[in-house]
Design a protein around this motif. Structure first.
Motif, PDB file in Angstrom:
ATOM      1  N   UNK A   1       3.234   4.813   7.495  1.00 32.77           N
ATOM      2  CA  UNK A   1       4.598   4.843   6.642  1.00 32.77           C
ATOM      3  C   UNK A   1       4.276   6.066   5.636  1.00 32.77           C
ATOM      4  N   UNK A   2       3.478   6.229   4.893  1.00 33.77           N
ATOM      5  CA  UNK A   2       3.320   7.245   4.009  1.00 33.77           C
ATOM      6  C   UNK A   2       3.307   8.459   4.738  1.00 33.77           C
ATOM      7  N   UNK A   3       2.677   8.845   5.665  1.00 35.08           N
ATOM      8  CA  UNK A   3       2.484   9.838   6.363  1.00 35.08           C
ATOM      9  C   UNK A   3       3.763  10.348   7.136  1.00 35.08           C
ATOM     10  N   UNK A   4       4.484   9.399   7.466  1.00 36.70           N
ATOM     11  CA  UNK A   4       5.991   9.492   8.125  1.00 36.70           C
ATOM     12  C   UNK A   4       6.850  10.291   6.794  1.00 36.70           C
ATOM     13  N   UNK A   5       6.643   9.615   5.591  1.00 30.18           N
ATOM     14  CA  UNK A   5       7.624  10.048   4.503  1.00 30.18           C
ATOM     15  C   UNK A   5       7.077  11.723   4.223  1.00 30.18           C
ATOM     16  N   UNK A   6       6.054  11.877   4.167  1.00 29.79           N
ATOM     17  CA  UNK A   6       5.426  13.221   3.647  1.00 29.79           C
ATOM     18  C   UNK A   6       5.789  14.556   4.783  1.00 29.79           C
ATOM     19  N   UNK A   7       5.571  13.913   6.115  1.00 29.02           N
ATOM     20  CA  UNK A   7       5.801  14.582   7.202  1.00 29.02           C
ATOM     21  C   UNK A   7       7.175  15.111   7.193  1.00 29.02           C
ATOM     22  N   UNK A   8       8.136  14.153   7.256  1.00 26.54           N
ATOM     23  CA  UNK A   8       9.739  14.498   7.115  1.00 26.54           C
ATOM     24  C   UNK A   8       9.785  15.377   5.964  1.00 26.54           C
ATOM     25  N   UNK A   9       9.281  15.162   4.779  1.00 25.49           N
ATOM     26  CA  UNK A   9       9.795  15.888   3.545  1.00 25.49           C
ATOM     27  C   UNK A   9       9.307  17.309   3.870  1.00 25.49           C
ATOM     28  N   UNK A  10       7.854  17.253   4.416  1.00 26.14           N
ATOM     29  CA  UNK A  10       7.585  18.893   4.833  1.00 26.14           C
ATOM     30  C   UNK A  10       8.303  19.680   5.732  1.00 26.14           C
ATOM     31  N   UNK A  11       8.960  18.940   6.699  1.00 29.83           N
ATOM     32  CA  UNK A  11      10.198  19.275   7.462  1.00 29.83           C
ATOM     33  C   UNK A  11      11.208  19.718   6.985  1.00 29.83           C
TER      34      UNK A  11
ATOM     35  N   UNK B   1       0.916  -1.124   0.139  1.00 31.36           N
ATOM     36  CA  UNK B   1      -0.190   0.114   0.150  1.00 31.36           C
ATOM     37  C   UNK B   1       0.879   1.280   0.006  1.00 31.36           C
ATOM     38  N   UNK B   2       1.994   1.185   0.830  1.00 34.59           N
ATOM     39  CA  UNK B   2       2.976   2.492   0.713  1.00 34.59           C
ATOM     40  C   UNK B   2       3.431   2.589  -0.791  1.00 34.59           C
ATOM     41  N   UNK B   3       3.760   1.594  -1.338  1.00 37.83           N
ATOM     42  CA  UNK B   3       4.590   2.014  -2.811  1.00 37.83           C
ATOM     43  C   UNK B   3       3.467   2.075  -3.549  1.00 37.83           C
ATOM     44  N   UNK B   4       2.099   1.550  -3.446  1.00 42.32           N
ATOM     45  CA  UNK B   4       1.157   1.891  -4.518  1.00 42.32           C
ATOM     46  C   UNK B   4       0.574   3.295  -4.457  1.00 42.32           C
ATOM     47  N   UNK B   5       0.500   3.822  -3.136  1.00 41.85           N
ATOM     48  CA  UNK B   5      -0.219   5.134  -2.902  1.00 41.85           C
ATOM     49  C   UNK B   5       1.018   6.261  -3.470  1.00 41.85           C
ATOM     50  N   UNK B   6       1.945   5.790  -3.139  1.00 42.16           N
ATOM     51  CA  UNK B   6       3.180   6.654  -3.548  1.00 42.16           C
ATOM     52  C   UNK B   6       3.213   7.005  -4.864  1.00 42.16           C
ATOM     53  N   UNK B   7       3.101   5.824  -5.817  1.00 44.72           N
ATOM     54  CA  UNK B   7       3.125   5.930  -7.239  1.00 44.72           C
ATOM     55  C   UNK B   7       1.804   6.622  -7.565  1.00 44.72           C
ATOM     56  N   UNK B   8       0.738   6.338  -7.064  1.00 44.56           N
ATOM     57  CA  UNK B   8      -0.622   7.032  -7.370  1.00 44.56           C
ATOM     58  C   UNK B   8      -0.520   8.571  -7.368  1.00 44.56           C
ATOM     59  N   UNK B   9       0.135   8.609  -6.149  1.00 40.80           N
ATOM     60  CA  UNK B   9       0.248  10.264  -5.719  1.00 40.80           C
ATOM     61  C   UNK B   9       1.426  11.066  -6.508  1.00 40.80           C
ATOM     62  N   UNK B  10       2.031  10.132  -7.362  1.00 40.68           N
ATOM     63  CA  UNK B  10       3.220  10.855  -8.108  1.00 40.68           C
ATOM     64  C   UNK B  10       4.376  11.235  -7.122  1.00 40.68           C
TER      65      UNK B  10
END
Length: 877
Positions: free
Chosen positions: A772-782, A697-706
């Protein structure tokens, strides 16, 4: 005797018949070669999916993934191979079925030959202790008794006599036929071989086994179901990723390859090996508890057993005759201490301690039993008499000779009367041996200053010849009609309690007169084959676990019912005989079989039919047995259980599990282990699938969200190899939950994901993926780099999985209601996984390998915070 019988065959005649008939052996079960056992490990559907994934990985250039999957598949195959190959060798060591030699008349001489070379028409000689090498017609017998319990289930030795010279029918339960595999207990016999090898009764039963095909076990069916689910998930993931990428305008070929790569990531590579390891660990635990497992998957099948069909003789009972009661004209005496146990006592009226020496009729009855005995009993340590009428000692008597006579010796020893104690006053002059036609034994001896004849035999033979009885003072008294009627009623009462009744009598005489009357009646000895104490406990435990236990025996209905009642089996159930079974159609039997808990006077074909009937009703059937007559039903059952000590080789070969101590309590432990194994498999399937769904799901949603690729292939490989595998294996070592044997067994048609397991798996997988996806995006925003974002996502994924593994320890209790240190192996596995994660993130050399960087404190707290949020969110669902 017909002409030529005493001389037997010539060697030339025997050699010609051997060419025509073949050797006197059963069809050898084809031994499975090592290569066949090894290749058989690859038939599992999950293994096939993994092999297909390996091929695809190679085509995609993902060599590291392919090597990893191959190593896991090989580990699984090696574990399964080692277990089955070891079992094959153990069974080889247990083989001791047919008699290796036979005393046979050839060319007019009696010689010892290999039993495999016997042919029809051979004349053999048998004596006590011999194993009968073929089915034979009795030509001449002197007090010959045969133990046929392995064929018929009868616990009492059967007397044999010569019959019609033309009778060559080797059907069971014939007094003029001795059967291959049975053992000679007493006396001597000359017999003519009428059937060898596959034509013997034992051979026919052995042949029945080849017609029975083993079905897939419930676990194998559930794992096949799981494999199909995984295959569907892989296909759906592949199509979804491919479709999402194409709609975004990505290159068609690239998206196809990406979809296949993520689909492969969805496969729980460690599942087959983890299942095998869990089963192998259970097998190891059962071996320590004296249970040898033939097939790994049969461990789990035991756990869903709903019906146990148990043989009586040697399984529920001890197969050791025991005197429990002696009745004289004026008093009833009872004996404690079952089987061949040394300790025991004599009481009057049930619980009144006595000095046997003051009970004249009792003492003389026991003396008669000792004198009319050719058996011997002995112990390593001399037992101590606590007081007259009570014996204390460890262990059991070592017995040689007829079990009935040994039972009388043991009863007398409890009262302080032995052959040694009588040797000073009693000298045996002559003996008239027990014969199945006369049904009594007489011994002429000098006792003190007079000569006596002691008689032991069937009540209906001895009692009519008694004109007197011994009174309370040890003096003869006239046998009145009222006394005789009372004794006949007493014998009937004892028979109704399933006791075998022997009458004991004496007279004075200067010579042996076996046919004389005017005997002095001493008493009735009532004996039984007692239920095992551990079997009673096992039956109670099975009842509390909602497992129905039924008894299947070749014994008489009255005896079977009495034993069942003592063992705690009857309890509202009914009894039915094999003859009554024959009158029922399969439909009638299937409808009514649940009413019966005792099946008496049954033959092997009946046992097979009973097991099939239960299976048609959807029951998971475990069949226990030790005799050859049990073997077909043992093989037909979902789980066949053989007795390792008393069990025959044919039965051991047919069985899935062998109880090395012949203890039904061991079977109950095995059932508990089976339930535990299945529960643990559900636990780590829940864990592995939840984790894989989270990763996909982490990989799939990442691809879908670009978004950039959330986790690199090498990072996913790290998760699958270390943080998934070790904790899953540790879950397989989880101890049984305290109430596991108080629950009913699961239904045979119950799906693997029953009880809402699939909902739990999907929910937790979604939460792990989103966190996992939230962790990735949160750190990116930081303001973190892509490498830091991936590292934090990796930390969140692994830590949330390690928290989840502790939730998977129970399907009934939340993580907050369990002792976190209840499974220290799991704690250790989680610690190792966390250490590997820390090393991959903190050690510079490993940072290069896994493309990680050390996050700062805020980024680390964010990653761990999202991991902790997962169980908190799950608590609301």
């Amino acid at each position: 005797m017909r002409k030529g019988e005493s001389m037997g065959l010539t060697e030339k005649e025997a050699a010609e018949r051997l060419k025509t008939e073949g050797e006197n052996v059963f069809g050898e079960s084809r031994k499975t070669g090592p290569m066949k056992i090894f290749l058989g490990q690859f038939k599992d559907i999950m293994v096939m999916i993994l092999l297909a994934a390996t091929v695809v990985s190679v085509l995609l250039g993902e060599i590291s993934d392919a090597v990893t999957i191959i190593l896991i598949v090989l580990l699984n195959a090696i574990l399964g191979f080692v277990q089955e190959y070891r079992t094959e060798h153990t069974l080889e060591a247990l083989r001791s079925m047919t008699s290796p030699t036979a005393k046979c008349w050839r060319d007019g001489r009696l010689s010892e030959i290999d039993a495999a070379f016997l042919v029809t028409g051979d004349i053999i000689e048998l004596e006590a202790g011999d194993r009968i090498p073929a089915d034979c017609a009795v030509l001449k017998a002197a007090g010959f008794f045969s133990d046929e319990s392995i064929l018929t289930g009868e616990s009492t030795a059967v007397g044999k006599t010569a019959g019609d010279a033309s009778d060559r029918d080797n059907s069971l339960n014939k007094p003029n036929i001795v059967y291959c595999g049975a053992s000679a207990v007493k006396g001597t016999c000359r017999a003519e071989v009428i059937a060898t090898g596959k034509n013997t009764q034992m051979g026919r039963i052995s042949e029945m086994l080849t017609d029975i095909d083993k079905e897939a076990t419930p676990l194998q069916k559930r794992l096949a179901e799981l494999g199909k689910v995984v295959a569907v998930i892989c296909l759906v993931v592949c199509i979804a990723v491919f479709g999402a990428g194409v709609l975004r305008g990505e290159n068609v070929f690239d998206m196809l390859m990406t979809g296949i790569t993520i689909a492969i990531a969805a496969i729980p590579e460690g599942l087959p090996a983890t299942v095998t390891i869990a089963l192998a660990l259970a097998v190891s635990r059962m071996m320590k508890q004296k249970a040898l497992v033939n097939k790994l998957h049969s461990v789990e099948t035991l756990g869903c057993t709903s019906v146990i069909c148990s043989d009586k003789t040697g399984t529920i009972t001890e197969n050791k005759m025991t005197v429990t009661e002696i009745a004289t004209v004026h008093e009833d005496y009872y004996f404690s201490g079952m089987g061949y146990r040394v300790s025991g006592a004599v009481t009057k009226g049930g619980d009144i301690a006595i000095n046997p020496m003051n009970e004249k009729a009792l003492t003389e009855s026991l003396r008669c039993g000792v004198i009319c005995s050719t058996a011997e009993i002995s112990t390593q340590e001399t037992p101590k008499s606590r007081n007259r009428g009570a014996l204390a000692g460890k262990g059991e008597w070592k017995v040689t000779g007829d079990p009935t006579e040994a039972a009388l010796l043991i009863a007398a020893a409890k009262a302080g009367i032995t052959k040694e104690s009588l040797s000073g006053n009693c000298r045996i002059i002559e003996e008239y041996p027990f014969d199945s036609e006369t049904r009594f034994m007489a011994v002429h001896c000098s006792y003190g200053s007079e000569k006596r004849i002691y008689f032991k035999g069937a009540e209906e033979v001895i009692l009519p010849r008694c004109s007197q009885y011994m009174d309370e003072n040890g003096r003869p008294a006239a046998m009145t009609a009222a006394v005789r009627r009372g004794l006949e009623e007493k014998a009937g009462e004892m028979s109704d309690k399933a006791l075998r009744v022997l009458a004991l009598a004496v007279c004075t005489s200067d010579k042996l007169e076996p046919d004389r009357g005017n005997l002095v009646f001493l008493g009735f000895a009532g004996m039984t084959d007692p239920p095992r104490e551990e079997a009673k406990t096992a039956i109670r435990k099975c009842a509390s676990a909602s497992v129905k236990t039924v008894m299947i025996t070749g014994d008489h209905k009255k005896t079977a019912v009495a034993v069942a009642a003592k063992a705690g089996l009857l309890k509202g159930g009914m009894a039915i005989t094999g003859a009554e079974l024959d009158k029922l159609s399969d439909e009638e039997l299937d409808r009514d079989i649940g009413k019966y808990t005792v099946f008496a006077r049954v033959e092997p074909v009946h046992k097979l039919r009973i097991v099939k009937s239960f299976k048609r009703r959807g029951e998971i059937v475990t069949m226990t047995g030790d005799g050859v007559n049990d073997a077909p039903a043992v093989k037909e059952a979902d789980v066949g259980v053989a007795m390792g000590v008393t069990g025959t080789d044919v039965t051991k070969q047919a069985a899935d599990v062998i109880l090395m101590d012949d203890n039904l309590a061991t079977l109950v432990n095995a059932v508990e282990q089976g339930r535990c194994v299945y529960a643990n498999i559900r636990k780590f399937v829940r864990y592995l699938l939840s984790c894989n769904i989270g990763e996909v799901l982490t990989m799939f949603l990442g691809i879908v969200m670009g978004m950039p690729i959330i986790l690199l292939p090498v990072q996913i490989l790290l998760v699958n190899l270390v943080t998934d595998g070790l904790p899953a294996i540790a879950l397989g070592m989880e101890k049984p939950e305290s109430d596991i044997m108080n629950r009913p067994p699961r239904r045979s048609d119950e799906g693997f994901f029953s009880g809402g397991l699939m909902w739990k798996i999907v929910l937790r997988g979604v939460l792990i993926g989103l966190s996992t996806l939230a962790s990735f995006t949160t750190v990116m925003r930081l303001g973190g780099s892509v490498e830091v974002c991936r590292t934090c996502a990796l930390i969140t994924l692994v830590v949330s999985q390690l928290i989840h593994v502790f939730e998977c320890r129970s399907e009934r209790r939340s993580i907050f209601r369990m002792n976190p240190f209840g499974n220290m192996k799991l704690v250790g596995a989680a610690a190792v996984s966390f250490a590997v994660l820390a090393a991959a993130v903190m050690i510079p050399q490993l940072q290069v390998v896994f493309s990680t960087v050390a996050p700062d404190i805020i980024q680390l707290l964010a990653a761990i915070g999202f991991s902790i949020a997962v169980p908190l969110l799950a608590a609301f669902f």
